[in-house]
Design an enzyme around this catalytic site. Structure first.
Site, short mmCIF file in Angstrom:
data_model
loop_
_atom_site.label_atom_id
_atom_site.label_comp_id
_atom_site.label_asym_id
_atom_site.label_seq_id
_atom_site.Cartn_x
_atom_site.Cartn_y
_atom_site.Cartn_z
N TRP A 100 0.83 -1.21 0.00
CA TRP A 100 0.00 0.00 0.00
C TRP A 100 0.87 1.25 0.00
CZ3 TRP A 100 -4.57 -0.84 -1.71
CH2 TRP A 100 -5.16 -2.09 -1.50
N ASP A 167 -0.96 7.54 6.11
CA ASP A 167 -2.09 6.66 5.84
C ASP A 167 -2.29 5.80 7.09
OD1 ASP A 167 -3.84 4.68 5.11
OD2 ASP A 167 -2.75 4.04 3.32
N LYS A 191 -12.00 -0.29 8.88
CA LYS A 191 -11.34 -1.08 9.91
C LYS A 191 -11.95 -0.65 11.25
CE LYS A 191 -8.30 -1.89 6.51
NZ LYS A 191 -8.09 -3.11 5.75
#
Lengths: 355, 355
Positions: A100, A167, A191
């Site tokens: 990511w 992030d 999440k």
């Protein structure tokens, strides 16, 4: 009872599901479903206001930061960040701690020069690089605080005077942070904040409006700030369920309280991984994540067998990501210690039966 | 019973709300909420597949078109369309029939030269311009088929050999269309497809990959096609509820059947507006929308009084948009004739009591 260890979208509290289901039939005694109300109604404006206010309270967001609810996930932020911040011909610095982080850097290359300040790719991202230099002429420095796939987490912001963007998709709201250390924080909700479909952005206002680029309105943070996250129809239900989840977190005692639970949960599982002769962790001990706990077996041939046992014990979503293999237990806020204990019990049972 | 005439997010069928609420508690007998399942699970992959298949079946989408479920609403498409299609220095043609059509053109100006082929702005968009020329050297021609605010609708695609792109946010799935006439169709879901949070894009595959631009992955239609709308975490619940709604539409007899109902509903209300001495329509008769019916009073001072009566009669969301004033009744697929009759009754009651 199912124990949902999925990496995301992931478990949310049962109380949240109850309230969320109720509102689909009758939202706030309006006689209307939350799915059919206008986003311009007073009732929904109150939802957005309360969601923002809960984020501000729980994370102690300073007043000179805006809180936005956008769409497109963290992946859209990978493009929006450089589009908003990097001047033509500008440079940004990225830390590469996983797929990511690497995708964020790749997308930024559409907008300027990207320096990778360090990478642990050569070890399949089992650790977090340290002691790297961040060029002082970079417009910003970007990193990923929790690497969901590899089970590593960065608890301390790397020291630099360069504006820092993080992030936090998979660890926001799981531990105390000092928002003022950062210039922009973003997180896909799915999440610890809520269901899929909404993205949280917390941005220092004076970071914006300096790149000199012409930015399409829908991608311009300043336009979303001006419109209070209502530039166009927002993802109504995802914001509403996030609000319910943030209320739950506040009632639990906020982030300080949940962080203590998360520390105990992670320690319990890591301890068992270290103790149990059949399992071993994959991440460097000093970089181990509290949210995603990755482990494998000394005898990989047995892994399928343990997955079968896990399934029988209602342990859901513990198969590891294909790039790491083995197992990954995601232990987000809503997953209780009971579920950790159920996994530990299964690991012990497996050990016993294979002695 | 509330009669939800809201312009969007809007009414969906009660059966859909029932199923949608159930899945928040237990999705498909998995023992998990739809809000906590992995988007990579077999169960959710089936949801996406069925949703796509229902869109293809209901709209009779040719095989050389892709069907995508994206985020960001029609407003994000305003930017993504020129970003994907317009070469550097290229030109596109836009028809201006309202604020949304005008915003689409404005955003496209970030990417090339935009010709406005015609506009009805001078009349506050009460009609749809006709007899305009579309330049043959335009990369594409863009229009908005239904103008939610002004109550106008374009039923016939303007004739041109230039590839045609249409924003059908507020009339898709309300009437039969020939997809093959278009090169790209897009629609925010929150009218006739589902709840807010997902955007439908139907695109002819060979339109793509020709602009020579470097496009961030998240904004590149070809990447979303390759990934089957799962390039990143999709808006799980919005897609799921859309699937339920499309199932409902199919069970109703599909678009042919709903179009007949919509014709009757619109006619019933327009007839009353014409008959009733207190009300008058705002849109040109030949361009009247079947989805959003706009009307005002001859005596504007009485409008507040009618709104009060409407509220007493459980008629929700009929206040007109501020730029038109008066009233707007949005009569999407899920709004039954009973609700139309309730509105007509209120209009007659008002007339009686003011004679």
């Amino acid at each position: 009872m199912k124990h949902n260890f999925g990496a995301g979208p992931c478990i949310l509290p049962q109380e949240v599901f109850q309230e969320a289901a109720k509102a689909v039939l009758d939202f706030n005694n309006t006689g209307l479903s939350i799915l059919e109300i206008s986003h311009r109604s007073k009732e929904f404006e109150e939802v957005v206001a309360e969601t923002e206010s809960l984020v501000r309270e729980l994370l102690n967001v300073p007043e000179n930061y805006s809180v936005l609810f956008l769409q497109g996930g963290a992946s859209q932020q990978f493009a929006m960040i450089p589009m908003n911040l990097l001047p033509e011909g500008g440079k940004a610095a990225y830390l590469d701690t996983g797929v990511w982080a690497s995708k964020a850097a790749k997308e930024a290359k559409n907008f300027g020069q990207i320096d990778i300040v360090a990478s642990s790719k050569e070890s399949n991202y089992t650790y977090v690089p340290k002691g790297f230099d961040i060029p002082l002429d970079a417009t910003y420095f970007h990193y990923t605080s929790n690497n969901t796939i590899y089970g590593t987490e960065i608890f301390e912001k790397p020291q630099t005077t360069v504006p820092t963007i993080v992030d936090m998709s998979s660890d926001i709201l799981s531990r105390e942070i000092n928002v003022a250390e950062f210039d922009l924080i973003y997180a896909g909700a799915q999440k610890n904040m809520g269901p899929a479909g909404v993205t949280l952005v917390i941005v220092k206002n004076d970071l914006l409006g300096k790149s000199g680029r012409s930015i399409p309105t829908i991608f311009n943070y300043q336009e979303h700030i001006k419109a209070g996250s209502m530039y166009n129809t927002p993802p109504v239900y995802s914001i509403f369920v996030s609000m319910l989840n943030l209320r739950w977190l506040k009632a639990k005692g906020g982030i300080k309280a949940i962080e203590q639970e998360n520390i105990i949960k992670a320690r319990t599982l890591y301890d068992e991984i270290e103790r149990n002769t059949f399992f071993k962790g994959t991440a460097a001990v000093e970089d181990r994540s509290r949210m995603n706990i990755t482990f494998v077996m000394d005898t990989p041939e047995l892994e399928a067998e343990f997955l079968t046992l896990a399934k029988e014990r209602n342990l859901i979503g513990i198969k590891g990501h294909r790039s790491v293999g083995g197992f990954r237990a995601s232990v987000y806020n809503a997953l209780g210690i009971t579920s950790i204990n159920a996994l530990v019990d299964a690991m012990r049972e497996f050990e016993e039966s294979h002695k």
